[in-house]
Design an enzyme around this catalytic site. Structure first.
Site, PDB file in Angstrom:
ATOM      1  N   HIS A 140       0.817  -1.219   0.000  1.00 21.29           N
ATOM      2  CA  HIS A 140       0.000   0.000   0.000  1.00 21.29           C
ATOM      3  C   HIS A 140       0.851   1.270   0.000  1.00 21.29           C
ATOM      4  O   HIS A 140       1.021   1.931   1.022  1.00 21.29           O
ATOM      5  CB  HIS A 140      -0.994  -0.004   1.162  1.00 21.29           C
ATOM      6  CG  HIS A 140      -2.064  -1.031   1.038  1.00 21.29           C
ATOM      7  ND1 HIS A 140      -3.216  -1.001   1.776  1.00 21.29           N
ATOM      8  CD2 HIS A 140      -2.161  -2.124   0.241  1.00 21.29           C
ATOM      9  CE1 HIS A 140      -3.970  -2.038   1.458  1.00 21.29           C
ATOM     10  NE2 HIS A 140      -3.339  -2.733   0.523  1.00 21.29           N
ATOM     11  N   GLU A 234     -13.041   1.743  -5.243  1.00 23.29           N
ATOM     12  CA  GLU A 234     -13.793   2.985  -5.410  1.00 23.29           C
ATOM     13  C   GLU A 234     -13.238   3.871  -6.515  1.00 23.29           C
ATOM     14  O   GLU A 234     -12.024   3.949  -6.711  1.00 23.29           O
ATOM     15  CB  GLU A 234     -13.764   3.799  -4.109  1.00 23.29           C
ATOM     16  CG  GLU A 234     -14.439   3.135  -2.932  1.00 23.29           C
ATOM     17  CD  GLU A 234     -14.404   3.984  -1.666  1.00 23.29           C
ATOM     18  OE1 GLU A 234     -14.962   3.540  -0.651  1.00 23.29           O
ATOM     19  OE2 GLU A 234     -13.820   5.101  -1.695  1.00 23.29           O
TER      20      GLU A 234
END
Length: 362
Positions: A140, A234
């Site tokens: 990440h 998203e």
């Protein structure tokens, strides 16, 4: 309410949508390519996550030796060399910008740097920003760079995976986007600048792992997409100072099947424009501006890793109007999608023997 859930409305399968294009291989032999930049003279720069910056000549030939002058990034799992982007004024001031993982396994994070590309080597290398705090693990990082019309830049970041609660902490850079001047200084009008206890570089917060970012100049909109956990990827319309809810609001669940949060939306947090559940693993984002595919012009293109596709997100006057699933016939993880200066669409495939592909009309 979520503005659009386009998994239900207006999806066309690739079998119905790919009849008007062909896919050409520009070059292969790339080690997990991550990012692509087009030079004014027709050449291209490609980053390999394993730490090399590669040069492809105007005829599509991959040069044997990597570009020199690049420091060695931290390489492991998702960590490595990520974005390459040209300064908006590259023709007169040949800076290139790079993002990469910096540090070691127990203490690392995303770093932004720039250097001049001169005679096919990097010179005047400058570190501009390093995300804090250093965190353990190799997941990440975000890492996408997008230049804004006011000559600032936006760098996307990740939550560090094991520290997801920090995405709501304005004192650090985990799970944020940051806005900087091109020399690494902090713009005076950043939304959190001057707030006690807030990191002044922050532009938005409440993100998980943003790996796509593009600015729509026609409609003056900044789009990003981010990985959810298991579900809940998203597409977001970014607003300065906006909080996008992670991990307090999400359409996804944890990889173990446990609930991350009972809420898909909450007051005061910005909902996604759309979400993909199950996850598609969005990896790159482009806005098509060319003329070779007139019916694609002005649409968003989202490359995916898990779905092994590119999602065309149709826009009508800046409003979301449905999706098409493209390029599944490749059966490859697609790391990036790019709006080429020649009107073609370019793709990077993610593998140890990755390819640069060009999509052109039949």
């Amino acid at each position: 309410m979520v503005k659009a859930v386009l998994l239900i409305v207006g999806i066309c399968a690739s079998a119905l949508a790919h009849a008007d294009y062909r896919i050409e291989t520009v070059t292969g032999g790339l080690a997990h390519p991550w990012s692509l930049a087009f030079l004014p003279d027709g050449r291209m720069l490609v980053t390999e996550r394993t730490g090399q910056l590669r040069l492809i000549d105007a005829q599509g030939q991959l040069q044997a030796e990597p570009v020199s002058g690049l420091p060695t990034p931290f390489v492991a799992t998702q960590a490595g060399l990520m974005e390459v982007a040209l300064d908006p004024h590259f023709a007169s001031d040949p800076w290139i910008y790079l993002s990469y993982a910096h540090g070691e396994l127990d203490a690392n994070n995303t770093r932004l740097a720039r250097a001049r590309l001169v005679d096919d080597e990097l010179r005047d290398f400058q570190v501009l920003f390093t995300a804090l705090p250093a965190k353990a693990g190799a997941s990440h990082y975000g890492g996408r760079i997008v230049f804004l019309p006011d000559d600032t830049l936006l760098l996307t970041l990740g939550d560090g995976f094991d520290q997801r609660e920090q995405a709501q902490n304005p004192a650090n850079h985990l799970g944020k986007t940051v806005r900087l001047n091109r020399d690494g200084s902090v713009p005076r009008d950043n939304p959190l600048r001057g707030q006690p206890g807030a990191a002044e570089e922050i532009y938005s917060l409440g993100h998980r792992n943003i790996q796509g970012a593009v600015y729509d100049r026609q409609h003056e909109r900044l789009y990003i997409h981010e990985h959810g956990p298991k579900g809940g990827d998203e597409l977001n319309l970014l607003q300065p100072g906006g909080n996008y809810g992670w991990p307090l609001a999400s359409f996804g669940i944890d990889y173990t099947g446990a609930m991350v949060t009972p809420f898909t939306e909450l007051p005061g947090y910005l909902p996604p424009e759309l979400h993909w559940t199950p996850s598609v693993a969005p990896s790159g984002l482009a806005l098509y501006t060319g003329d070779r595919f007139p019916h694609w012009k002005g649409d968003l293109f989202v490359s995916t890793l898990a779905e092994k596709s590119v999602r065309r997100v149709r826009l009508d006057g800046g409003r979301l109007a449905g999706e098409d699933i493209l390029f599944e016939e490749l059966e490859e993880r697609i790391r990036g999608v790019y709006d080429g200066p020649d009107g073609a669409l370019y793709l990077l495939t993610d593998s140890a023997d990755g390819r640069l592909l060009r999509v052109v009309p039949l």
